[in-house]
Scaffold this motif. Structure first.
Motif, PDB file in Angstrom:
ATOM      1  N   VAL A   1     -45.239  56.157  -3.139  1.00 60.93           N
ATOM      2  CA  VAL A   1     -46.216  57.149  -3.600  1.00 60.93           C
ATOM      3  C   VAL A   1     -46.846  56.698  -4.914  1.00 60.93           C
ATOM      4  CG1 VAL A   1     -46.576  59.547  -4.300  1.00 60.93           C
ATOM      5  CG2 VAL A   1     -44.914  58.998  -2.510  1.00 60.93           C
ATOM      6  N   TYR A   2     -48.159  56.818  -4.981  1.00 59.43           N
ATOM      7  CA  TYR A   2     -48.918  56.511  -6.205  1.00 59.43           C
ATOM      8  C   TYR A   2     -49.462  57.838  -6.739  1.00 59.43           C
ATOM      9  CZ  TYR A   2     -52.182  54.073  -9.328  1.00 59.43           C
ATOM     10  OH  TYR A   2     -52.859  53.593 -10.423  1.00 59.43           O
ATOM     11  N   PRO A   3     -48.794  58.448  -7.755  1.00 60.22           N
ATOM     12  CA  PRO A   3     -49.237  59.759  -8.257  1.00 60.22           C
ATOM     13  C   PRO A   3     -50.437  59.639  -9.194  1.00 60.22           C
ATOM     14  CG  PRO A   3     -46.898  59.312  -8.712  1.00 60.22           C
ATOM     15  CD  PRO A   3     -47.550  58.020  -8.377  1.00 60.22           C
ATOM     16  N   VAL A   4     -51.360  60.566  -9.054  1.00 54.73           N
ATOM     17  CA  VAL A   4     -52.573  60.584  -9.879  1.00 54.73           C
ATOM     18  C   VAL A   4     -52.806  61.996 -10.398  1.00 54.73           C
ATOM     19  CG1 VAL A   4     -55.061  60.186  -9.946  1.00 54.73           C
ATOM     20  CG2 VAL A   4     -53.607  58.723  -8.519  1.00 54.73           C
ATOM     21  N   VAL A   5     -53.070  62.111 -11.692  1.00 54.23           N
ATOM     22  CA  VAL A   5     -53.450  63.389 -12.302  1.00 54.23           C
ATOM     23  C   VAL A   5     -54.926  63.319 -12.669  1.00 54.23           C
ATOM     24  CG1 VAL A   5     -53.125  64.960 -14.236  1.00 54.23           C
ATOM     25  CG2 VAL A   5     -51.162  63.842 -13.209  1.00 54.23           C
ATOM     26  N   VAL A   6     -55.691  64.303 -12.218  1.00 55.86           N
ATOM     27  CA  VAL A   6     -57.120  64.368 -12.507  1.00 55.86           C
ATOM     28  C   VAL A   6     -57.370  65.501 -13.491  1.00 55.86           C
ATOM     29  CG1 VAL A   6     -59.422  64.701 -11.548  1.00 55.86           C
ATOM     30  CG2 VAL A   6     -57.683  63.462 -10.227  1.00 55.86           C
ATOM     31  N   ASN A   7     -57.900  65.155 -14.669  1.00 58.73           N
ATOM     32  CA  ASN A   7     -58.263  66.145 -15.685  1.00 58.73           C
ATOM     33  C   ASN A   7     -59.759  66.416 -15.614  1.00 58.73           C
ATOM     34  OD1 ASN A   7     -55.635  66.335 -16.843  1.00 58.73           O
ATOM     35  ND2 ASN A   7     -56.003  64.406 -17.920  1.00 58.73           N
ATOM     36  N   ILE A   8     -60.119  67.658 -15.399  1.00 55.85           N
ATOM     37  CA  ILE A   8     -61.529  68.017 -15.326  1.00 55.85           C
ATOM     38  C   ILE A   8     -62.162  68.051 -16.711  1.00 55.85           C
ATOM     39  CG2 ILE A   8     -63.168  69.821 -14.653  1.00 55.85           C
ATOM     40  CD1 ILE A   8     -61.238  70.613 -12.444  1.00 55.85           C
ATOM     41  N   LEU A   9     -61.455  68.652 -17.661  1.00 56.40           N
ATOM     42  CA  LEU A   9     -61.961  68.776 -19.027  1.00 56.40           C
ATOM     43  C   LEU A   9     -61.074  67.974 -19.977  1.00 56.40           C
ATOM     44  CD1 LEU A   9     -62.758  72.606 -19.165  1.00 56.40           C
ATOM     45  CD2 LEU A   9     -64.320  70.721 -18.634  1.00 56.40           C
TER      46      LEU A   9
ATOM     47  N   PHE B   1     -47.389  57.964 -13.848  1.00 59.95           N
ATOM     48  CA  PHE B   1     -48.519  58.396 -13.027  1.00 59.95           C
ATOM     49  C   PHE B   1     -49.830  57.954 -13.667  1.00 59.95           C
ATOM     50  CE2 PHE B   1     -46.792  61.868 -15.598  1.00 59.95           C
ATOM     51  CZ  PHE B   1     -47.865  62.225 -16.402  1.00 59.95           C
ATOM     52  N   LYS B   2     -50.820  57.807 -12.825  1.00 64.23           N
ATOM     53  CA  LYS B   2     -52.161  57.427 -13.264  1.00 64.23           C
ATOM     54  C   LYS B   2     -52.918  58.671 -13.700  1.00 64.23           C
ATOM     55  CE  LYS B   2     -55.970  54.863 -13.528  1.00 64.23           C
ATOM     56  NZ  LYS B   2     -56.137  53.787 -14.535  1.00 64.23           N
ATOM     57  N   VAL B   3     -53.642  58.570 -14.812  1.00 58.19           N
ATOM     58  CA  VAL B   3     -54.438  59.687 -15.311  1.00 58.19           C
ATOM     59  C   VAL B   3     -55.922  59.349 -15.186  1.00 58.19           C
ATOM     60  CG1 VAL B   3     -55.037  61.086 -17.320  1.00 58.19           C
ATOM     61  CG2 VAL B   3     -52.663  60.454 -16.915  1.00 58.19           C
ATOM     62  N   VAL B   4     -56.673  60.267 -14.591  1.00 60.41           N
ATOM     63  CA  VAL B   4     -58.124  60.106 -14.446  1.00 60.41           C
ATOM     64  C   VAL B   4     -58.815  61.252 -15.178  1.00 60.41           C
ATOM     65  CG1 VAL B   4     -60.070  60.016 -12.848  1.00 60.41           C
ATOM     66  CG2 VAL B   4     -57.882  58.959 -12.213  1.00 60.41           C
TER      67      VAL B   4
END
Length: 281
Positions: free
Chosen positions: A63-71, A96-99
């Protein structure tokens, strides 16, 4: 190749989780666990650890976890890229990867077929154009697994484009959009997590730099009035219309306050009526 698995993975998933099965020549089959949040949250690392472990057990794939921050984060809040806990000498860790969406080039979404980011195209770097929205709509509607995210795309499109443009491109009625679960969820999370920050972000995205006094005037209003301002912000052709509405709300609040004060002193008057001694010759 990408397959969205969120619909069949219900153990810990929420509406803002997207679990995708990917295939590449270099890594074979693997899972991408996407978590979408408005702003960085210190609790997200623990959640991703659980989500990734359960997904790996369920599908027997890495599993490659990704967190997406809108603001962007609030002041003094750091963006972390890992979770670590230790108890009785035992250590658990999850990277985890942060976008951060505001930093993502919209062209990467189209060139690399990042389907999970299609609903956010209007708020990406370079995505504030009609051509980008039209392309995102076409790609989103072509994929049945993510077509249900169209209300989210319409919502973010209304941040940066006139409502009439969104209607024409997406054939969306903004009144229907405001009744959708996505709108209510996003607005409520915006109120809970950022209060007026979400509203100010929408205004700045749509109309550019805000008058220095406008944030303070909005913060002086009640929290339950933010939804009314958001509705106006999505429809108004100019920032002046929003400012006029804010002024109306502020005047209504001031009138109510004066009425309550005078009532407490035995001088109750109705809004709009003259105070004792006013208007007399």
């Amino acid at each position: 190749m990408l397959d969205v698995l969120s619909g069949e993975f219900q153990w810990v998933s929420r509406a803002n989780d997207v679990l995708v099965k990917a295939q590449s020549a270099g890594h074979g089959a693997f899972l991408i666990a996407n978590e979408i949040q408005f702003r960085p949250d210190r609790r997200m690392g623990a959640r991703l650890r659980a989500y990734a472990a359960l997904a790996e057990e369920r599908y027997d794939l890495p599993v490659y976890p990704v967190v997406v921050n809108i603001l962007p984060p609030r002041p003094q809040v750091a963006i972390t890229t890992s979770y670590r806990s230790e108890f009785l000498g035992l250590v658990a860790r999850q990277d985890f990867k942060v976008v951060n969406l505001l930093e993502v080039d919209v062209n990467l979404v189209f060139e690399q077929n990042l389907v999970t980011l299609l609903p956010f195209v209007p708020i990406l770097n370079g995505g504030q154009h009609q051509a980008a929205l039209s392309r995102a709509v076409t790609l989103l509607r072509a994929d049945e697994t993510i077509a249900e995210s169209e209300p989210l795309l319409a919502f973010f499109a209304s941040f940066v484009l006139e409502s009439e443009v969104v209607r024409r491109i997406m054939r969306w009625d903004m009144a229907v959009l405001r009744e959708s679960p996505w709108y209510a969820k996003i607005l409520q999370e915006g109120i809970e997590q950022g209060q007026v920050e979400m509203l100010l972000h929408v205004l700045a995205r749509r109309f550019g730099p805000l008058p220095p006094d406008l944030p303070a005037r909005i913060r002086a209003l009640r929290v339950d009035q933010l939804g009314q301002i958001m509705d106006v912000a999505l429809e108004a052709p100019a920032l002046g219309d929003v400012e006029a509405f804010v002024a109306t709300l502020a005047e209504g609040a001031a009138t109510t306050k004066r009425t309550r004060y005078r009532a407490g002193n035995g001088e109750a008057i109705s809004p709009g009526s003259a105070a004792p001694g006013e208007g007399e010759d």
